[in-house]
Design a protein around this motif. Structure first.
Motif, short mmCIF file in Angstrom:
data_model
loop_
_atom_site.label_atom_id
_atom_site.label_comp_id
_atom_site.label_asym_id
_atom_site.label_seq_id
_atom_site.Cartn_x
_atom_site.Cartn_y
_atom_site.Cartn_z
N LEU A 31 0.85 -1.19 0.00
CA LEU A 31 0.00 0.00 0.00
C LEU A 31 0.88 1.24 0.00
N ARG A 207 -9.69 7.92 1.17
CA ARG A 207 -9.57 6.57 0.59
C ARG A 207 -9.91 5.55 1.66
N ILE A 209 -9.56 1.55 2.49
CA ILE A 209 -8.93 0.27 2.16
C ILE A 209 -9.74 -0.84 2.83
N ASP A 221 -9.51 -0.83 -2.83
CA ASP A 221 -8.95 0.49 -2.51
C ASP A 221 -9.89 1.50 -3.18
#
Length: 263
Positions: A31, A207, A209, A221
């Motif tokens: 990531l 964002r 995840i 994602d």
């Protein structure tokens, strides 16, 4: 732009309960987190969310792979990573201002400089008037505000939060979400936030995840395209509800998978 944090093919294996057995908690996880991003990590219980956060924080060593902060590999904890946990972890014998000041005493600041920094963060988390109070005199939400202020006072490169609002009642939790967003917008810090709450993950992040059930891997994602400043009533907007439906289904799939594996 270079990543603020890069998690590169990280795995984490624990010893199991049975002799010579092993448990794969994280499986080949990668990531990139960019500067000033607010990332939430969502997943079913036991998926390795907290393990990943602790590896980034240097509190646990990964079995394989690497973690980099501003291009430098992470080895152990450091003041450049501020951490806040669900348990408030304040020093009960110190006042609010003494708790916030605690980490500043080792960085060469004068007493006057430390006082100014403490005052700044007490104002930021809206605890004016409670400077001389001890943790036992504060509500849960107030204690967590002290913990956040203490982490920020050291000016970390990234703030790592592990379900920090999980023990709070719903009303206090909502107010803390709004306060944390306000702090993020003012401070421009990079934030990695662990939660099991779908609404919370959407409301806070730019964002989200999503992790699989154990062994934990990144399943999705998802960029969150919602306005800033982000009003609380955005939670009933059509776009927010679309994100909620999408994420709820992703988590449901993983939770069902985990239940089937237990059987």
């Amino acid at each position: 732009m270079n990543a603020k944090v890069e998690i590169d093919n990280v795995t984490k294996i624990y010893s199991g309960n049975k002799k010579n057995s092993q448990v794969l908690a994280l499986d080949t996880t990668s990531l990139k987190i960019m500067p000033n991003e607010f990332i939430t990590i969502l997943g079913p219980s036991g998926c390795g969310k907290s393990t990943l956060l602790r590896v980034v924080g240097g509190l646990e060593e990964q079995t394989t792979g690497h973690v980099y902060l501003d291009g430098e590999e992470v080895f152990g904890p450091s003041s450049n990573r501020g951490m806040v946990f669900q348990a408030y972890s304040l020093f009960p014998w110190l006042t609010v201002e003494e708790n916030i000041e605690f980490g500043l005493k080792n960085n060469g600041m004068t007493a006057a400089q430390r006082k100014e920094v403490v005052h700044t963060y007490i104002e930021l988390v809206r605890l004016n008037g409670f400077e001389k109070h001890y943790p036992k005199q504060l509500s849960g939400g107030m204690q967590q505000r002290v913990a956040i202020a203490r982490a920020l006072a050291n000016d970390p490169e990234i703030l790592l939060l592990d379900e920090p609002f999980g023990a709070l009642d719903n009303q206090t939790r909502t107010l803390m979400q709004e306060l944390l967003l306000e702090i993020w917008e003012k401070s421009n810090k990079t934030i990695l936030f662990i939660t099991h709450d779908v609404e919370e993950s959407i409301f806070l992040a730019n964002r989200v995840i999503v992790m699989t059930s154990r062994p934990g891997r990144i399943k999705a994602d998802i960029p969150i395209d919602l306005e800033h400043p982000r009003p609380y009533n955005i939670k009933v907007s059509p776009r927010f509800l679309e994100y909620k439906e999408q994420l709820t289904e992703l988590i449901r799939e993983e939770s069902l998978k985990a239940m089937m594996e237990v059987k």
